[in-house]
Scaffold this motif. Structure first.
Motif, PDB file in Angstrom:
ATOM      1  N   GLN A  38       0.867  -1.259   0.017  1.00 35.51           N
ATOM      2  CA  GLN A  38      -0.093   0.044   0.096  1.00 35.51           C
ATOM      3  C   GLN A  38       0.888   1.267  -0.030  1.00 35.51           C
ATOM      4  OE1 GLN A  38      -2.750   0.364   3.287  1.00 35.51           O
ATOM      5  NE2 GLN A  38      -3.682   2.166   2.503  1.00 35.51           N
ATOM      6  N   LEU A  39       1.851   1.151   0.653  1.00 30.16           N
ATOM      7  CA  LEU A  39       2.802   2.327   0.768  1.00 30.16           C
ATOM      8  C   LEU A  39       3.567   2.579  -0.605  1.00 30.16           C
ATOM      9  CD1 LEU A  39       4.167   4.479   2.625  1.00 30.16           C
ATOM     10  CD2 LEU A  39       5.923   2.826   3.157  1.00 30.16           C
ATOM     11  N   GLN A  40       3.924   1.406  -1.165  1.00 31.16           N
ATOM     12  CA  GLN A  40       4.516   1.613  -2.490  1.00 31.16           C
ATOM     13  C   GLN A  40       3.398   2.282  -3.450  1.00 31.16           C
ATOM     14  OE1 GLN A  40       7.636   0.567  -2.771  1.00 31.16           O
ATOM     15  NE2 GLN A  40       7.573   1.055  -5.207  1.00 31.16           N
ATOM     16  N   GLN A  41       2.215   1.911  -3.517  1.00 26.59           N
ATOM     17  CA  GLN A  41       1.193   2.500  -4.441  1.00 26.59           C
ATOM     18  C   GLN A  41       0.991   3.698  -4.237  1.00 26.59           C
ATOM     19  OE1 GLN A  41      -2.068  -0.227  -3.708  1.00 26.59           O
ATOM     20  NE2 GLN A  41      -1.398  -1.784  -5.138  1.00 26.59           N
ATOM     21  N   GLU A  42       1.035   4.203  -3.024  1.00 25.97           N
ATOM     22  CA  GLU A  42       0.813   5.680  -2.531  1.00 25.97           C
ATOM     23  C   GLU A  42       1.882   6.376  -2.897  1.00 25.97           C
ATOM     24  OE1 GLU A  42       0.229   6.037   1.740  1.00 25.97           O
ATOM     25  OE2 GLU A  42      -1.546   4.830   1.527  1.00 25.97           O
ATOM     26  N   VAL A  43       3.130   5.956  -2.740  1.00 27.61           N
ATOM     27  CA  VAL A  43       4.242   6.665  -3.329  1.00 27.61           C
ATOM     28  C   VAL A  43       4.375   6.761  -4.960  1.00 27.61           C
ATOM     29  CG1 VAL A  43       7.018   6.560  -3.890  1.00 27.61           C
ATOM     30  CG2 VAL A  43       5.996   6.145  -1.141  1.00 27.61           C
ATOM     31  N   ALA A  44       3.894   5.812  -5.556  1.00 23.86           N
ATOM     32  CA  ALA A  44       3.730   5.716  -7.131  1.00 23.86           C
ATOM     33  C   ALA A  44       2.773   6.770  -7.588  1.00 23.86           C
ATOM     34  CB  ALA A  44       3.502   4.409  -7.762  1.00 23.86           C
ATOM     35  N   GLU A  45       1.575   6.833  -6.780  1.00 25.31           N
ATOM     36  CA  GLU A  45       0.580   7.744  -7.011  1.00 25.31           C
ATOM     37  C   GLU A  45       1.062   9.214  -6.699  1.00 25.31           C
ATOM     38  OE1 GLU A  45      -2.869   9.285  -8.068  1.00 25.31           O
ATOM     39  OE2 GLU A  45      -2.183   7.625  -8.505  1.00 25.31           O
ATOM     40  N   LEU A  46       1.908   9.355  -5.820  1.00 25.57           N
ATOM     41  CA  LEU A  46       2.338  10.820  -5.523  1.00 25.57           C
ATOM     42  C   LEU A  46       3.141  11.246  -6.680  1.00 25.57           C
ATOM     43  CD1 LEU A  46       2.638  13.213  -3.635  1.00 25.57           C
ATOM     44  CD2 LEU A  46       4.329  12.100  -2.289  1.00 25.57           C
ATOM     45  N   ALA A  47       4.129  10.259  -6.936  1.00 25.66           N
ATOM     46  CA  ALA A  47       5.036  10.645  -7.921  1.00 25.66           C
ATOM     47  C   ALA A  47       4.476  10.893  -9.335  1.00 25.66           C
ATOM     48  CB  ALA A  47       6.064   9.503  -8.357  1.00 25.66           C
ATOM     49  N   ARG A  48       3.291  10.113  -9.778  1.00 23.87           N
ATOM     50  CA  ARG A  48       2.480  10.390 -10.964  1.00 23.87           C
ATOM     51  C   ARG A  48       1.848  11.550 -10.822  1.00 23.87           C
ATOM     52  NH1 ARG A  48      -0.516   6.220 -10.874  1.00 23.87           N
ATOM     53  NH2 ARG A  48      -2.462   7.278 -10.382  1.00 23.87           N
ATOM     54  N   ARG A  49       1.258  12.103  -9.746  1.00 20.39           N
ATOM     55  CA  ARG A  49       0.609  13.398  -9.693  1.00 20.39           C
ATOM     56  C   ARG A  49       1.554  14.627  -9.734  1.00 20.39           C
ATOM     57  NH1 ARG A  49      -2.015  13.494  -4.268  1.00 20.39           N
ATOM     58  NH2 ARG A  49      -1.435  11.405  -4.024  1.00 20.39           N
TER      59      ARG A  49
END
Length: 109
Positions: A38-49
């Motif tokens: 979940q943390l990995q997905q949140e980081v990926a989403e933040l990077a994409r935004r």
């Protein structure tokens, strides 16, 4: 301005690399504990935004940099043209003065 643009591009490239790594890490996420995935997905989403926010700004900076470059080129061309005209004007005045002087000398003799 070039330094800021370069810095922003480096940051954007870093975010894109992180996104790629995050995509690869998702395949491994099934083996990790759920909180880590979940943390990995949140980081990926933040990077994409963040990448999505920076890209339009970079485009604006690149456009302004291009406009600035065109203005500098135009100013340089105008300065060169003015210099050429002033040199030509000086040469014509010198030639006219020499012609007048030689005419006066011929009339005196």
């Amino acid at each position: 301005l070039n330094l800021r643009l370069g810095s922003l591009k480096v940051r954007l490239d870093g975010f894109e690399c992180r996104l790629t790594a995050a995509g690869e890490a998702r395949a491994e996420a099934t083996r990790r504990p759920s909180w880590e995935a979940q943390l990995q997905q949140e980081v990926a989403e933040l990077a994409r935004r963040t990448s999505a926010e920076l890209e339009p700004r970079l485009e604006v900076v690149e456009q302004r940099l291009g406009a600035l470059q065109r203005l500098c080129e135009e100013a340089a061309e105008q300065a060169i043209e003015q210099r050429v005209l002033s040199v030509r004007g000086s040469a014509r005045r010198s030639a006219s003065s020499a012609a007048v002087a030689s005419s006066a000398a011929a009339a005196s003799a």
